[in-house]
Write a protein that holds these residues in place. Sequence first.
Motif, PDB file in Angstrom:
ATOM      1  N   HIS A 207       0.815  -1.218   0.000  1.00 48.40           N
ATOM      2  CA  HIS A 207       0.000   0.000   0.000  1.00 48.40           C
ATOM      3  C   HIS A 207       0.847   1.266   0.000  1.00 48.40           C
ATOM      4  CE1 HIS A 207      -3.366  -2.517   0.261  1.00 48.40           C
ATOM      5  NE2 HIS A 207      -3.593  -2.506   1.557  1.00 48.40           N
ATOM      6  N   ASP A 208       2.097   1.159   0.469  1.00 48.91           N
ATOM      7  CA  ASP A 208       2.970   2.337   0.472  1.00 48.91           C
ATOM      8  C   ASP A 208       3.757   2.470  -0.828  1.00 48.91           C
ATOM      9  OD1 ASP A 208       4.844   0.322   0.675  1.00 48.91           O
ATOM     10  OD2 ASP A 208       5.693   0.987   2.590  1.00 48.91           O
ATOM     11  N   GLY A 209       3.488   1.590  -1.806  1.00 44.61           N
ATOM     12  CA  GLY A 209       4.137   1.695  -3.114  1.00 44.61           C
ATOM     13  C   GLY A 209       5.393   0.860  -3.263  1.00 44.61           C
ATOM     14  N   THR A 210       5.870   0.235  -2.207  1.00 43.70           N
ATOM     15  CA  THR A 210       7.074  -0.583  -2.284  1.00 43.70           C
ATOM     16  C   THR A 210       6.741  -1.967  -2.844  1.00 43.70           C
ATOM     17  OG1 THR A 210       6.804  -1.311   0.013  1.00 43.70           O
ATOM     18  CG2 THR A 210       8.146   0.662  -0.383  1.00 43.70           C
TER      19      THR A 210
ATOM     20  N   SER B 273     -10.715   2.633   4.087  1.00 43.76           N
ATOM     21  CA  SER B 273      -9.473   3.265   4.556  1.00 43.76           C
ATOM     22  C   SER B 273      -8.247   2.428   4.217  1.00 43.76           C
ATOM     23  CB  SER B 273      -9.543   3.483   6.072  1.00 43.76           C
ATOM     24  OG  SER B 273      -9.735   2.245   6.749  1.00 43.76           O
ATOM     25  N   GLU B 274      -8.453   1.183   3.796  1.00 42.77           N
ATOM     26  CA  GLU B 274      -7.344   0.299   3.466  1.00 42.77           C
ATOM     27  C   GLU B 274      -7.024   0.387   1.982  1.00 42.77           C
ATOM     28  OE1 GLU B 274      -5.438  -1.620   5.497  1.00 42.77           O
ATOM     29  OE2 GLU B 274      -6.490  -0.619   7.135  1.00 42.77           O
ATOM     30  N   GLY B 275      -5.749   0.517   1.653  1.00 40.50           N
ATOM     31  CA  GLY B 275      -5.342   0.553   0.260  1.00 40.50           C
ATOM     32  C   GLY B 275      -4.307   1.630  -0.004  1.00 40.50           C
ATOM     33  N   MET B 276      -3.869   1.673  -1.261  1.00 35.10           N
ATOM     34  CA  MET B 276      -2.873   2.656  -1.669  1.00 35.10           C
ATOM     35  C   MET B 276      -3.509   4.035  -1.845  1.00 35.10           C
ATOM     36  SD  MET B 276      -0.453   2.705  -5.094  1.00 35.10           S
ATOM     37  CE  MET B 276       0.512   1.282  -4.588  1.00 35.10           C
ATOM     38  N   ARG B 277      -2.742   5.059  -1.514  1.00 33.78           N
ATOM     39  CA  ARG B 277      -3.183   6.446  -1.692  1.00 33.78           C
ATOM     40  C   ARG B 277      -2.225   7.136  -2.653  1.00 33.78           C
ATOM     41  NH1 ARG B 277      -7.024   7.623   2.125  1.00 33.78           N
ATOM     42  NH2 ARG B 277      -7.167   6.137   3.881  1.00 33.78           N
ATOM     43  N   VAL B 278      -2.621   7.216  -3.923  1.00 33.12           N
ATOM     44  CA  VAL B 278      -1.739   7.820  -4.925  1.00 33.12           C
ATOM     45  C   VAL B 278      -1.626   9.325  -4.734  1.00 33.12           C
ATOM     46  CG1 VAL B 278      -2.087   6.028  -6.657  1.00 33.12           C
ATOM     47  CG2 VAL B 278      -3.651   7.977  -6.579  1.00 33.12           C
ATOM     48  N   GLU B 279      -2.501   9.901  -3.922  1.00 31.11           N
ATOM     49  CA  GLU B 279      -2.414  11.337  -3.661  1.00 31.11           C
ATOM     50  C   GLU B 279      -1.187  11.682  -2.818  1.00 31.11           C
ATOM     51  OE1 GLU B 279      -6.365  10.091  -4.725  1.00 31.11           O
ATOM     52  OE2 GLU B 279      -5.080   9.462  -3.059  1.00 31.11           O
TER      53      GLU B 279
ATOM     54  N   PRO C 258     -10.801   6.588  -9.429  1.00 30.08           N
ATOM     55  CA  PRO C 258     -11.822   7.578  -9.797  1.00 30.08           C
ATOM     56  C   PRO C 258     -11.449   8.342 -11.056  1.00 30.08           C
ATOM     57  CG  PRO C 258     -11.223   7.744  -7.466  1.00 30.08           C
ATOM     58  CD  PRO C 258     -10.211   6.856  -8.117  1.00 30.08           C
ATOM     59  N   SER C 259     -12.447   8.643 -11.849  1.00 33.28           N
ATOM     60  CA  SER C 259     -12.224   9.449 -13.050  1.00 33.28           C
ATOM     61  C   SER C 259     -11.728  10.837 -12.646  1.00 33.28           C
ATOM     62  CB  SER C 259     -13.534   9.571 -13.835  1.00 33.28           C
ATOM     63  OG  SER C 259     -13.348  10.327 -15.008  1.00 33.28           O
ATOM     64  N   GLY C 260     -10.749  11.342 -13.404  1.00 29.32           N
ATOM     65  CA  GLY C 260     -10.244  12.688 -13.158  1.00 29.32           C
ATOM     66  C   GLY C 260      -9.172  12.788 -12.091  1.00 29.32           C
ATOM     67  N   ASN C 261      -8.648  11.661 -11.619  1.00 29.54           N
ATOM     68  CA  ASN C 261      -7.659  11.686 -10.548  1.00 29.54           C
ATOM     69  C   ASN C 261      -6.342  12.275 -11.060  1.00 29.54           C
ATOM     70  OD1 ASN C 261      -5.526  10.755  -8.677  1.00 29.54           O
ATOM     71  ND2 ASN C 261      -7.187   9.618  -7.710  1.00 29.54           N
ATOM     72  N   ARG C 262      -6.020  13.481 -10.630  1.00 32.06           N
ATOM     73  CA  ARG C 262      -4.827  14.179 -11.112  1.00 32.06           C
ATOM     74  C   ARG C 262      -3.548  13.530 -10.582  1.00 32.06           C
ATOM     75  NH1 ARG C 262      -5.859  16.657 -15.439  1.00 32.06           N
ATOM     76  NH2 ARG C 262      -3.754  17.511 -15.191  1.00 32.06           N
ATOM     77  N   ALA C 263      -3.585  12.984  -9.376  1.00 33.86           N
ATOM     78  CA  ALA C 263      -2.399  12.337  -8.825  1.00 33.86           C
ATOM     79  C   ALA C 263      -1.998  11.133  -9.669  1.00 33.86           C
ATOM     80  CB  ALA C 263      -2.659  11.909  -7.383  1.00 33.86           C
ATOM     81  N   TYR C 264      -2.977  10.414 -10.200  1.00 36.01           N
ATOM     82  CA  TYR C 264      -2.689   9.274 -11.076  1.00 36.01           C
ATOM     83  C   TYR C 264      -1.985   9.742 -12.343  1.00 36.01           C
ATOM     84  CZ  TYR C 264      -3.669   5.087 -13.922  1.00 36.01           C
ATOM     85  OH  TYR C 264      -3.575   3.980 -14.730  1.00 36.01           O
ATOM     86  N   LEU C 265      -2.431  10.838 -12.915  1.00 32.49           N
ATOM     87  CA  LEU C 265      -1.782  11.374 -14.117  1.00 32.49           C
ATOM     88  C   LEU C 265      -0.348  11.802 -13.806  1.00 32.49           C
ATOM     89  CD1 LEU C 265      -4.685  13.523 -15.639  1.00 32.49           C
ATOM     90  CD2 LEU C 265      -4.067  11.150 -16.148  1.00 32.49           C
ATOM     91  N   THR C 266      -0.138  12.384 -12.639  1.00 32.09           N
ATOM     92  CA  THR C 266       1.212  12.777 -12.238  1.00 32.09           C
ATOM     93  C   THR C 266       2.115  11.546 -12.105  1.00 32.09           C
ATOM     94  OG1 THR C 266       0.366  14.704 -11.042  1.00 32.09           O
ATOM     95  CG2 THR C 266       2.562  13.911 -10.432  1.00 32.09           C
TER      96      THR C 266
END
Length: 369
Positions: free
Chosen positions: A123-126, A164-170, A201-209
């Motif tokens: 979940h932390d990206g590792t 609340s469980e999962g990765m947070r790309v933000e 979610p559609s429009g997630n700017r953090a995902y595009l980054t």
Amino acid sequence: MDRTEGTTRNDHDPAESHAGPEPQAGPEAQPPTPPPRHRRWLRRAVLTLLIALLPLLAAETALYINYTGDPAQGTRTRHRDALWLGHAWVDGRKKDADVTALARRLRDTGIRDLYVHSGPLEHDGTLPQSVYPRARWFIDAVHEKLPGVRVQAFLGDVLATESSEGMRVEDPKTRAAVLRSARQVLDTGYEGIHLDLEPMPSGNRAYLTLLDSLRRETRSRDAQLSVAAHQIDPLPALHTVYGVFTDHPKWWSQEFFGQVARRVDQIAVMSYDTAQPLEGTYGGYVAQQTSLALEVTPPSTDLLMGLPFYYESNFDHWGHAETVPAAVRGVRLGLSRTDADRARFGVALYIDFAATEADWRAYKEDWVR
């Protein structure tokens, strides 16, 4: 006086006194008896249900009509197809004989890329290296037995979208960790990164980054960046309406799909789990999804439409409806109507360990042939 007990005599009219009793009022003279309350409620409920179902019935009819017609000549494989593979290929369960059988299966097909599950990401990206100990062996074996076929690391995780469980790309730290994980698997020898983060979610700017960062890394190594993409709104702004009633981001806007497609080398639409009840409506839905995706995917990006190489029967995926023949025909119809000559186009098969002989036969006969 109560009407049900008869009527009174008019004692002030002598003529009335010899006329005999006044005749009883007939049924037509009585007011209509109101229906019981439960019957009124039932009628209203049925009427409300019919009104609610009319748009759905209209939409299903439109999808069924969209499945009619003949695909254009030449709408077959461009030899840019892909296959999702399970984790067993890199964790030690598969052996040399399995790769030989896979090579035999894929020979004379249009498959160019293998998305082999090499995660999941934390979940932390590792990404612990211990989860793909046999990756180098598999990559070398594929290169030996299937020259020209690329092996990409299929990395995914569930997002903290519905709980609340999962990765947070933000979180910038999480995105930085995902980038390090991508470098890690590319150093292992993978020829690309196939990212599947959902529900997105559609429009997630953090995902595009995040995609922008990954694209810079893959380009510097002459590697591929591909993503598994949500379906596109079959009706305008449906993802927004759906979001009013549920936290599950089922669809992307067509605009957001295009923004993602411009940032990757390949975009594979997960065009299954549609809840369509019939082969005809499912195939029409896939035809529509193919057209919507083609309209916004740049010519420089490979667009792949997913084929359901698995069988389930539940509300999201009716096995008798979501079949490979229906999906392939839908893909060909959408391609025919929108961009029949598009070169960077293919299908992606999900997934190897659930596929049947009938699935493979339909893919080869209807798409590869």
